[in-house]
Design a protein around this motif. Structure first.
Motif, PDB file in Angstrom:
ATOM      1  N   UNK A  51       0.366  -8.202  -2.487  1.00 12.23           N
ATOM      2  CA  UNK A  51      -0.002  -9.117  -1.416  1.00 12.23           C
ATOM      3  C   UNK A  51       1.224  -9.500  -0.582  1.00 12.23           C
ATOM      4  N   UNK A  52       1.072  -9.404   0.745  1.00 10.67           N
ATOM      5  CA  UNK A  52       2.145  -9.793   1.663  1.00 10.67           C
ATOM      6  C   UNK A  52       1.671 -10.835   2.673  1.00 10.67           C
ATOM      7  N   UNK A  53       0.489 -11.392   2.462  1.00  7.93           N
ATOM      8  CA  UNK A  53      -0.116 -12.321   3.421  1.00  7.93           C
ATOM      9  C   UNK A  53       0.808 -13.493   3.744  1.00  7.93           C
ATOM     10  N   UNK A 101       3.856 -16.692   7.498  1.00 10.43           N
ATOM     11  CA  UNK A 101       5.063 -17.497   7.710  1.00 10.43           C
ATOM     12  C   UNK A 101       5.855 -16.981   8.900  1.00 10.43           C
ATOM     13  N   UNK A 102       6.063 -15.662   8.961  1.00 15.05           N
ATOM     14  CA  UNK A 102       6.830 -15.097  10.070  1.00 15.05           C
ATOM     15  C   UNK A 102       6.135 -15.329  11.407  1.00 15.05           C
ATOM     16  N   UNK A 103       4.833 -15.118  11.474  1.00 16.52           N
ATOM     17  CA  UNK A 103       4.101 -15.336  12.724  1.00 16.52           C
ATOM     18  C   UNK A 103       4.294 -16.779  13.184  1.00 16.52           C
ATOM     19  N   UNK A 124     -11.770 -15.941   5.297  1.00 16.69           N
ATOM     20  CA  UNK A 124     -11.493 -16.829   4.165  1.00 16.69           C
ATOM     21  C   UNK A 124     -10.986 -16.069   2.941  1.00 16.69           C
ATOM     22  N   UNK A 125     -11.573 -14.923   2.668  1.00 18.90           N
ATOM     23  CA  UNK A 125     -11.231 -14.179   1.452  1.00 18.90           C
ATOM     24  C   UNK A 125     -10.408 -12.938   1.744  1.00 18.90           C
ATOM     25  N   UNK A 126      -9.773 -12.862   2.910  1.00 18.17           N
ATOM     26  CA  UNK A 126      -8.984 -11.683   3.255  1.00 18.17           C
ATOM     27  C   UNK A 126      -7.498 -11.911   3.009  1.00 18.17           C
ATOM     28  N   UNK A 127      -6.865 -10.903   2.429  1.00 21.40           N
ATOM     29  CA  UNK A 127      -5.425 -10.887   2.244  1.00 21.40           C
ATOM     30  C   UNK A 127      -4.881  -9.570   2.770  1.00 21.40           C
ATOM     31  N   UNK A 128      -3.603  -9.575   3.124  1.00 30.30           N
ATOM     32  CA  UNK A 128      -2.927  -8.366   3.615  1.00 30.30           C
ATOM     33  C   UNK A 128      -2.101  -7.815   2.465  1.00 30.30           C
ATOM     34  N   UNK A 129      -2.242  -6.504   2.241  1.00 31.30           N
ATOM     35  CA  UNK A 129      -1.583  -5.867   1.105  1.00 31.30           C
ATOM     36  C   UNK A 129      -0.821  -4.614   1.500  1.00 31.30           C
ATOM     37  N   UNK A 130       0.310  -4.415   0.817  1.00 29.05           N
ATOM     38  CA  UNK A 130       0.951  -3.103   0.772  1.00 29.05           C
ATOM     39  C   UNK A 130       0.353  -2.415  -0.449  1.00 29.05           C
TER      40      UNK A 130
END
Length: 138
Positions: free
Chosen positions: A19-21, A26-28, A113-119
């Motif tokens: 997970x990188x969400x 934070x960066x945005x 709501x339930x979405x995360x960003x992943x490598x």
């Protein structure tokens, strides 16, 4: 109109979804850009990016097992320069993607709501993966 760039290094621990969400959000927010379009680019051919459920870890395990079944390491591949997981990792990254585009509204990526960003790491051994962020907006 402004644009901002950032590089994130992700230390993986072998195959699986990382997970990188939090890093992305934070960066945005730190850029101060309120509305725009965010592009995430993975600079590798044996890892990929995806948006997926962020609540139940069994979803990530099922996804990883599905890809193991879909693109098995046990098959005989011509390209095996870096071992039996090399070519399957390339195929898995083709089936997902190395780039994501996410709208930004009110200073945050627009995620459900339930979405995360992943490598999504496709190799068995740990790797250092680089993801480039590009945010265009105002």
């Amino acid at each position: 109109m402004r644009q901002e760039f950032h590089r994130l290094i992700v230390e993986t621990h072998g195959k699986g979804l990382n997970m990188i969400t939090r890093h992305v959000c934070t960066w945005v927010q730190e850029t101060g850009i309120q509305n725009g379009l965010l592009t995430l680019w993975c600079r590798h051919t044996s890892a990929s990016l995806t948006v997926q459920e962020n609540a139940d870890p069994t979803v990530r395990r099922d996804i990883a097992e599905f890809f193991d079944d879909l693109v098995p390491e046990s098959r005989s591949y011509i390209h095996d320069d870096e071992g039996p997981d090399d070519m399957p990792a390339h195929l898995r990254s083709m089936l997902t993607d190395i780039q994501l585009t996410i709208p930004v509204m009110n200073g945050s990526p627009v995620l459900g709501t339930w979405q995360g960003i992943y490598l999504f790491e496709h190799r068995r051994t740990p790797h250092r993966r680089e993801i480039v962020f590009h945010l265009l907006g105002e």
